[in-house]
Design an enzyme around this catalytic site. Structure first.
Site, PDB file in Angstrom:
ATOM      1  N   GLU A   1      10.977   3.442   2.216  1.00 59.14           N
ATOM      2  CA  GLU A   1      11.928   2.982   3.246  1.00 59.14           C
ATOM      3  C   GLU A   1      11.326   1.768   3.948  1.00 59.14           C
ATOM      4  OE1 GLU A   1      12.375   5.365   6.857  1.00 59.14           O
ATOM      5  OE2 GLU A   1      14.532   5.049   6.824  1.00 59.14           O
TER       6      GLU A   1
ATOM      7  N   SER B   1      11.105   9.143  11.871  1.00 64.49           N
ATOM      8  CA  SER B   1      10.594   9.040  10.503  1.00 64.49           C
ATOM      9  C   SER B   1      10.216  10.423   9.964  1.00 64.49           C
ATOM     10  CB  SER B   1       9.381   8.122  10.493  1.00 64.49           C
ATOM     11  OG  SER B   1       8.395   8.675  11.331  1.00 64.49           O
TER      12      SER B   1
ATOM     13  N   PRO C   1      14.664   7.645  18.416  1.00 61.65           N
ATOM     14  CA  PRO C   1      14.009   6.478  17.808  1.00 61.65           C
ATOM     15  C   PRO C   1      14.429   5.187  18.513  1.00 61.65           C
ATOM     16  CG  PRO C   1      15.974   6.958  16.581  1.00 61.65           C
ATOM     17  CD  PRO C   1      15.966   7.914  17.753  1.00 61.65           C
ATOM     18  N   TRP C   2      13.948   4.053  17.976  1.00 61.80           N
ATOM     19  CA  TRP C   2      14.201   2.773  18.630  1.00 61.80           C
ATOM     20  C   TRP C   2      15.386   2.000  18.067  1.00 61.80           C
ATOM     21  CZ3 TRP C   2      13.977  -0.331  14.549  1.00 61.80           C
ATOM     22  CH2 TRP C   2      13.031  -0.089  13.531  1.00 61.80           C
TER      23      TRP C   2
ATOM     24  N   CYS D   1      19.040   4.088   9.265  1.00 58.47           N
ATOM     25  CA  CYS D   1      18.621   5.135   8.334  1.00 58.47           C
ATOM     26  C   CYS D   1      19.586   5.290   7.162  1.00 58.47           C
ATOM     27  CB  CYS D   1      18.468   6.440   9.085  1.00 58.47           C
ATOM     28  SG  CYS D   1      19.864   6.758  10.147  1.00 58.47           S
TER      29      CYS D   1
ATOM     30  N   GLU E   1      16.564  14.765  12.021  1.00 57.53           N
ATOM     31  CA  GLU E   1      17.324  13.659  11.420  1.00 57.53           C
ATOM     32  C   GLU E   1      16.308  12.594  11.079  1.00 57.53           C
ATOM     33  OE1 GLU E   1      20.287  13.492  10.599  1.00 57.53           O
ATOM     34  OE2 GLU E   1      21.391  14.925  11.821  1.00 57.53           O
TER      35      GLU E   1
ATOM     36  N   LYS F   1      12.813  12.470  25.316  1.00 55.31           N
ATOM     37  CA  LYS F   1      11.787  11.440  25.239  1.00 55.31           C
ATOM     38  C   LYS F   1      12.314  10.286  24.397  1.00 55.31           C
ATOM     39  CE  LYS F   1       8.608  10.274  22.389  1.00 55.31           C
ATOM     40  NZ  LYS F   1       8.563   8.830  22.624  1.00 55.31           N
ATOM     41  N   PRO F   2      12.601   9.146  25.031  1.00 53.24           N
ATOM     42  CA  PRO F   2      13.041   8.002  24.223  1.00 53.24           C
ATOM     43  C   PRO F   2      11.856   7.392  23.483  1.00 53.24           C
ATOM     44  CG  PRO F   2      13.088   7.470  26.584  1.00 53.24           C
ATOM     45  CD  PRO F   2      12.511   8.848  26.459  1.00 53.24           C
ATOM     46  N   SER F   3      12.151   6.536  22.499  1.00 51.32           N
ATOM     47  CA  SER F   3      11.075   5.802  21.826  1.00 51.32           C
ATOM     48  C   SER F   3      10.285   5.033  22.875  1.00 51.32           C
ATOM     49  CB  SER F   3      11.672   4.828  20.817  1.00 51.32           C
ATOM     50  OG  SER F   3      10.698   3.870  20.462  1.00 51.32           O
ATOM     51  N   GLU F   4       8.972   4.968  22.712  1.00 49.96           N
ATOM     52  CA  GLU F   4       8.142   4.257  23.696  1.00 49.96           C
ATOM     53  C   GLU F   4       8.474   2.771  23.724  1.00 49.96           C
ATOM     54  OE1 GLU F   4       7.407   6.145  21.063  1.00 49.96           O
ATOM     55  OE2 GLU F   4       5.244   6.133  20.772  1.00 49.96           O
TER      56      GLU F   4
HETATM   57  P1  NAD Z   1       9.254   7.278  14.643  1.00 49.53           P
HETATM   58  O1  NAD Z   1       9.142   8.502  13.816  1.00 49.53           O
HETATM   59  O2  NAD Z   1       8.110   6.355  14.701  1.00 49.53           O
HETATM   60  O3  NAD Z   1       9.584   7.657  16.158  1.00 49.53           O
HETATM   61  C1  NAD Z   1      10.696   8.455  16.483  1.00 49.53           C
HETATM   62  C2  NAD Z   1      10.367   9.210  17.743  1.00 49.53           C
HETATM   63  O4  NAD Z   1       9.385  10.202  17.429  1.00 49.53           O
HETATM   64  C3  NAD Z   1       9.767   8.331  18.848  1.00 49.53           C
HETATM   65  O5  NAD Z   1      10.296   8.706  20.090  1.00 49.53           O
HETATM   66  C4  NAD Z   1       8.290   8.658  18.760  1.00 49.53           C
HETATM   67  O6  NAD Z   1       7.607   8.459  19.957  1.00 49.53           O
HETATM   68  C5  NAD Z   1       8.354  10.127  18.383  1.00 49.53           C
HETATM   69  N1  NAD Z   1       7.117  10.647  17.785  1.00 49.53           N
HETATM   70  C6  NAD Z   1       6.206   9.995  17.051  1.00 49.53           C
HETATM   71  N2  NAD Z   1       5.182  10.827  16.732  1.00 49.53           N
HETATM   72  C7  NAD Z   1       5.469  12.032  17.269  1.00 49.53           C
HETATM   73  C8  NAD Z   1       4.804  13.299  17.289  1.00 49.53           C
HETATM   74  N3  NAD Z   1       3.630  13.474  16.698  1.00 49.53           N
HETATM   75  N4  NAD Z   1       5.405  14.320  17.928  1.00 49.53           N
HETATM   76  C9  NAD Z   1       6.588  14.153  18.527  1.00 49.53           C
HETATM   77  N5  NAD Z   1       7.252  12.974  18.576  1.00 49.53           N
HETATM   78  C10 NAD Z   1       6.707  11.924  17.939  1.00 49.53           C
HETATM   79  O7  NAD Z   1      10.588   6.559  14.163  1.00 49.53           O
HETATM   80  P2  NAD Z   1      11.127   5.154  14.663  1.00 49.53           P
HETATM   81  O8  NAD Z   1      10.227   4.146  14.020  1.00 49.53           O
HETATM   82  O9  NAD Z   1      11.346   5.155  16.123  1.00 49.53           O
HETATM   83  O10 NAD Z   1      12.571   5.129  13.980  1.00 49.53           O
HETATM   84  C11 NAD Z   1      12.754   4.785  12.669  1.00 49.53           C
HETATM   85  C12 NAD Z   1      12.874   6.033  11.794  1.00 49.53           C
HETATM   86  O11 NAD Z   1      13.925   6.860  12.271  1.00 49.53           O
HETATM   87  C13 NAD Z   1      13.250   5.678  10.374  1.00 49.53           C
HETATM   88  O12 NAD Z   1      12.529   6.455   9.456  1.00 49.53           O
HETATM   89  C14 NAD Z   1      14.730   6.017  10.326  1.00 49.53           C
HETATM   90  O13 NAD Z   1      15.230   6.254   9.039  1.00 49.53           O
HETATM   91  C15 NAD Z   1      14.819   7.191  11.219  1.00 49.53           C
HETATM   92  N6  NAD Z   1      16.184   7.359  11.730  1.00 49.53           N
HETATM   93  C16 NAD Z   1      16.952   8.383  11.234  1.00 49.53           C
HETATM   94  C17 NAD Z   1      18.259   8.566  11.671  1.00 49.53           C
HETATM   95  C18 NAD Z   1      19.121   9.685  11.149  1.00 49.53           C
HETATM   96  O14 NAD Z   1      20.202   9.897  11.666  1.00 49.53           O
HETATM   97  N7  NAD Z   1      18.687  10.419  10.126  1.00 49.53           N
HETATM   98  C19 NAD Z   1      18.783   7.689  12.635  1.00 49.53           C
HETATM   99  C20 NAD Z   1      17.981   6.664  13.126  1.00 49.53           C
HETATM  100  C21 NAD Z   1      16.676   6.518  12.670  1.00 49.53           C
END
Ligand code: NAD
Length: 495
Positions: free
Chosen positions: A398, A246, A168-169, A301, A267, A193-196
């Protein structure tokens, strides 16, 4: 938008940050290579709204090339002794430490987070590599012995194979470290794959460690989740996919992974309750919510976002909390004393503001904050929503921003039931000076981490991960090494 009270303004650094950018391309087979597509994604500094650089919008073909590199590297990496793999992890830690400022500046520029948070992220990433380097040499299993007559059993701990990692980012390098260190320590190769929105520190890491890690052991593919993340999740040669993100993304990953019956490590989100009993040290609890609810601008999170306070002390506690939050300094990266920075992106800033509009529409009381702060940059005031009734939307959604809600309870049973009334199960805290309560209440809370008189203190040796909608799988600790390993039982007939 100008605030009515102008209690909060954004402190700005005198000089702009000048981050050292990573090379352009996908990191595959130990080197940066062009993407199969010429499309790119803009990478923005959310504290200034300036475009920092571009990265490739990766494709299915890019993922397939990276997975092929990881497959080619896996046998040799798995055959290394724990000591040799550990030496590589220690080297990675040393490289991050030697380039600490490069990583801190790049992370702050890409996320808008304050310097103190960026520093903490990088220190924790270093510690994660050092811990995994040690833990990888100290695996234990049942002893080789006879468990059936005339048969000797041996358990081998094996790598799973190729691991797909999706990050995630909010803590870009740290979340990458939480996966890379145990995944490699357990003998797997990986494609990450890092967050875009925040790929820069992960790409910088690849650049700086390229000569120290065998080619193909770590591969990085940038691009959208629905393309790159989805391909990693469904790819037949990826043996396990791990995502921090998420709930919605986790569900999509698990669904795509089901086609090839690969293991999944999730996670996901959180909405941590903070249960403050009447006997608690209210000042300590208010300070705890200040630091744990607003760390990283609440884009965390495990953030302390939802206070449940006993009705007899609610007024006093809210007063203390509002005083604490009113003192928070908001600042762009590079200002020394900023406690919170910007939201990660325009889209996320608009999501948090929309959630605050909902709060107003629901007729709830905004005790402090609640609005955007003048730009440039995506800054939002630290906010406390008080006197929240049970079941209000803010108690379950959230928001992932600098917003904390306060609701009340009257009995211990009610506090426990209401704290558990959430789809999430990542983290919670209990504030009490009563020793019996401190022992019984945590056992009844349905969360993977429960702090007592504290919140958001993380130890690398301790497992991190959730229950229920927050997913399954553990980061940190030797449990993460378990999650990225498989056991094989070999039984020898001596008869
Ligand atoms: P996000 O779900 O939008 O993105 C996370 C990653 O998933 C990104 O790299 C994104 O490109 C990828 N992704 C999105 N759609 C996908 C798909 N269909 N298939 C595969 N990969 C896909 O989350 P975010 O906005 O980057 O981060 C915030 C979220 O992360 C919050 O909900 C937060 O609670 C959670 N988070 C959890 C923890 C933990 O340890 N539990 C830690 C940090 C963040």
């Amino acid at each position: 938008m100008t605030t009515e009270t102008a209690l909060f303004t954004v402190r700005r650094a005198e000089a702009a940050l000048t981050p050292a950018l990573p090379p352009f391309g996908q990191f595959i087979g130990g080197t940066f290579v062009p993407s199969s597509s010429s499309e790119t994604v803009d990478i923005v500094n959310p504290a200034t709204e300036e475009v920092l650089t571009q990265v490739p919008a990766g494709t299915v073909e890019d993922v397939d090339a990276a997975v092929a590199a990881a497959v080619a590297a896996k046998e040799a990496w798995a055959a290394k002794t724990p000591r040799d793999r550990s030496a590589v992890l220690l080297k990675i830690a040393d490289i991050i430490e030697a380039n600490r400022e490069v990583f801190e500046t790049l992370e702050a520029a890409n996320t808008g987070k304050p310097s103190a948070v960026a520093e903490d992220d990088i220190s924790s990433a270093i510690d994660t590599f050092r811990f995994s380097a040690g833990a990888a040499r100290a695996y234990s299993t049942l002893g080789a012995d006879d468990y059936a007559e005339n048969h000797t059993s041996v358990i081998h701990r094996e790598p799973v194979g190729v691991v797909g990692v999706i990050t995630p980012w909010n803590y870009p390098l740290l979340m990458a470290a939480w996966k890379i260190a145990p995944v490699l320590g357990a003998g797997n190769t990986l494609v990450l794959k890092p967050s875009e929105q925040t790929p820069l520190t992960t790409l910088k890491l690849a650049e700086l460690i390229a000569s120290e890690v065998p080619a193909g052991v770590i591969n990085i593919v940038t691009g959208p989740g629905r393309v790159v993340g989805n391909r990693l999740s469904e790819h037949p040669d990826v043996d396990l996919v791990a995502i921090t993100g998420s709930v919605g993304s986790g569900q999509k990953v698990a669904a795509a992974a089901a086609g090839s019956v690969k293991r999944v490590h999730l996670e996901l989100g959180g909405k941590a309750p903070v249960v403050v009993f009447a006997d608690a040290d209210l000042e300590a609890a208010a300070k705890g919510v200040r630091s744990a609810g607003f760390w990283n601008g609440g884009q965390e999170c495990g953030a302390a976002t939802r206070v449940l306070v006993h009705e007899s002390v609610a007024e006093k506690f809210t007063e203390l909390l509002v005083r604490e939050i009113s003192e928070i300094t908001v600042g762009a990266p590079g200002t020394d004393d900023a406690e919170i920075g910007s939201m990660i992106s325009k889209a996320h800033y608009e999501r948090v503001l929309a959630a605050l509009d909902e709060v107003r529409k629901d007729g709830l009381t905004i005790a402090v904050g609640g609005r955007a702060i003048d730009g440039p940059g995506y800054f939002i005031e630290p906010t406390v929503v008080s006197n929240v009734p049970a079941g209000a939307a803010i108690t379950s959604n959230e928001i992932f921003g600098p917003v904390v809600s306060v609701e009340t309870f009257s009995t211990d049973e009610e506090a426990i039931t209401r704290a558990n009334e959430t789809i999430y199960g990542l983290a919670a805290s209990v504030w009490t000076r009563d020793s019996a309560r401190s022992l019984t209440v945590p056992r009844k809370l349905d969360f993977g981490t429960v702090w007592v008189n504290s919140h958001l203190v993380i130890a690398t040796e301790m497992p991190w991960g959730g229950f229920k909608g927050s997913g399954y799988g553990r980061d940190l600790s030797s449990y993460a090494l378990d999650d990225f390993s498989r056991t094989k039982h070999v039984m020898y007939n001596r008869g």
